[in-house]
Design a protein around this motif. Structure first.
Motif, mmCIF file in Angstrom:
data_model
loop_
_atom_site.group_PDB
_atom_site.id
_atom_site.type_symbol
_atom_site.label_atom_id
_atom_site.label_comp_id
_atom_site.label_asym_id
_atom_site.label_seq_id
_atom_site.Cartn_x
_atom_site.Cartn_y
_atom_site.Cartn_z
ATOM 1 N N ASP A 59 4.489 -4.272 3.021
ATOM 2 C CA ASP A 59 3.661 -3.227 2.425
ATOM 3 C C ASP A 59 2.583 -3.869 1.546
ATOM 4 O O ASP A 59 2.897 -4.422 0.493
ATOM 5 C CB ASP A 59 4.530 -2.288 1.585
ATOM 6 N N LYS A 61 0.396 -2.682 -0.522
ATOM 7 C CA LYS A 61 0.309 -2.161 -1.886
ATOM 8 C C LYS A 61 1.400 -2.758 -2.768
ATOM 9 O O LYS A 61 1.147 -3.157 -3.907
ATOM 10 C CB LYS A 61 0.412 -0.635 -1.873
ATOM 11 N N ALA A 65 0.991 -5.297 -6.005
ATOM 12 C CA ALA A 65 1.620 -5.007 -7.303
ATOM 13 C C ALA A 65 2.491 -6.168 -7.751
ATOM 14 O O ALA A 65 2.523 -6.516 -8.940
ATOM 15 C CB ALA A 65 2.443 -3.727 -7.193
#
Length: 310
Positions: A59, A61, A65
């Motif tokens: 992922d 995203k 992060a």
């Protein structure tokens, strides 16, 4: 999460979860700008399993992060993706070379979420035996069946723990020890004690007719270097702390699943039993495919061995 004798696992637990981590790296490589391999089923497995630590690789995203919290995480993620890309490519090429030579019997030990039975162009008449724990095989076959995927070879799933008498289970499933076989043990040896690795090689040797081939990867001699182990442990601790914050959940320590023990040199062992064997290190394999070679403390201490029985 530490290993115990006769432990078992769901696909999202213990050793099973590492198969999802490998699938996540294959999924990330598949959608990258210049993919070395194509695995259309990797993301299917991840979707079926749901979110977990593996999502940090697949992922974008979550990966971003994580990198904000731990700057080295992005580089470590890319190392993981590159490692799995070149590893997958290396095994793929050896499988296809084996069947092009006429071998029609393939055995994938600890098959995990390996999707080769579905995605490689197997010649007619090829039988692929996949061995793993029942829960892992059930997750894989059920997920792909619901997705509408069909194996590209005759697939025989053999539910067995490789610490048990898997040769008997394999032969009971129809394996022919008089026919040449293409064997693979990908990403397996590190999860076996050194003595169990030797036993695995002995069993493969006993079941291999002339013309058989073997592809495997396992810890290099550097894998038990105390300084390297300490450095990688420190990196892992920081990574898990940041990952736990991003995911909002406890992150297991996968290093507890491995056996950092002195091991038999596989090329020497096979050579002493009549096989023709050669090895390539991780750095050379990355360079072969134009991937960046990371610093020693960030690179998996792995060696790849290919062998043929004359």
């Amino acid at each position: 999460m530490a290993r115990t004798d006769n432990d078992s696992w769901e696909i999202t637990e213990s050793v099973g979860s590492t198969a999802l981590g490998v699938a996540a790296a294959r999924a990330a490589e598949t959608v990258s700008e210049n993919p070395l391999i194509q695995d259309p089923y990797a993301q299917v497995f991840l979707d079926a399993a749901g979110p977990g630590m593996w999502s940090l690789t697949s992922d974008p995203k979550l990966s971003a992060a994580l990198s904000e919290l731990e700057p080295q995480a992005g580089a470590l993620r890319q190392v993981m993706v590159d490692f799995m890309a070149v590893r997958t490519k290396w095994f793929d090429e050896l499988f296809l070379d084996a069947v092009s030579s006429g071998i029609r019997q393939v055995v994938i030990l600890a098959s995990g979420l390996d999707s080769r039975s579905w995605r490689l162009p197997w010649p007619d008449g090829t039988t692929v035996y996949e061995l793993d724990q029942a829960k892992v095989l059930e997750f894989k076959s059920g997920t792909l069946r619901r997705h509408g995927a069909q194996p590209a070879a005759r697939l025989v799933s053999v539910a067995v723990d490789l610490r048990d008498d898997w040769p008997e289970a394999l032969q009971h499933a129809g394996f022919d020890a008089s026919a040449p076989t293409m064997w693979s043990a990908e990403g397996l040896l590190r999860y076996l004690p050194a003595a169990a690795q030797d036993l695995l090689l002995e069993r493969i040797d006993e079941l291999s007719a002339p013309g058989s081939r073997l592809a495997t990867n396992g810890p290099s001699k550097q894998a038990v270097n105390p300084e390297l182990l300490a450095s990688q442990r420190e990196q892992s601790t920081r990574f898990r702390a940041a990952a736990a914050e991003v995911l909002g959940a406890e992150v297991p320590d996968v290093e507890e699943l491995w056996y950092p023990e002195e091991r038999t040199d596989i090329v020497d062992w096979l050579g002493g039993h009549g096989w023709e064997a050669s090895a390539i290190g991780m750095a050379d394999l990355l360079a072969r495919h134009g991937r960046q070679v990371p610093p020693p403390d960030a690179m998996p201490p792995v060696v790849f061995t290919a062998a043929r029985r004359p």
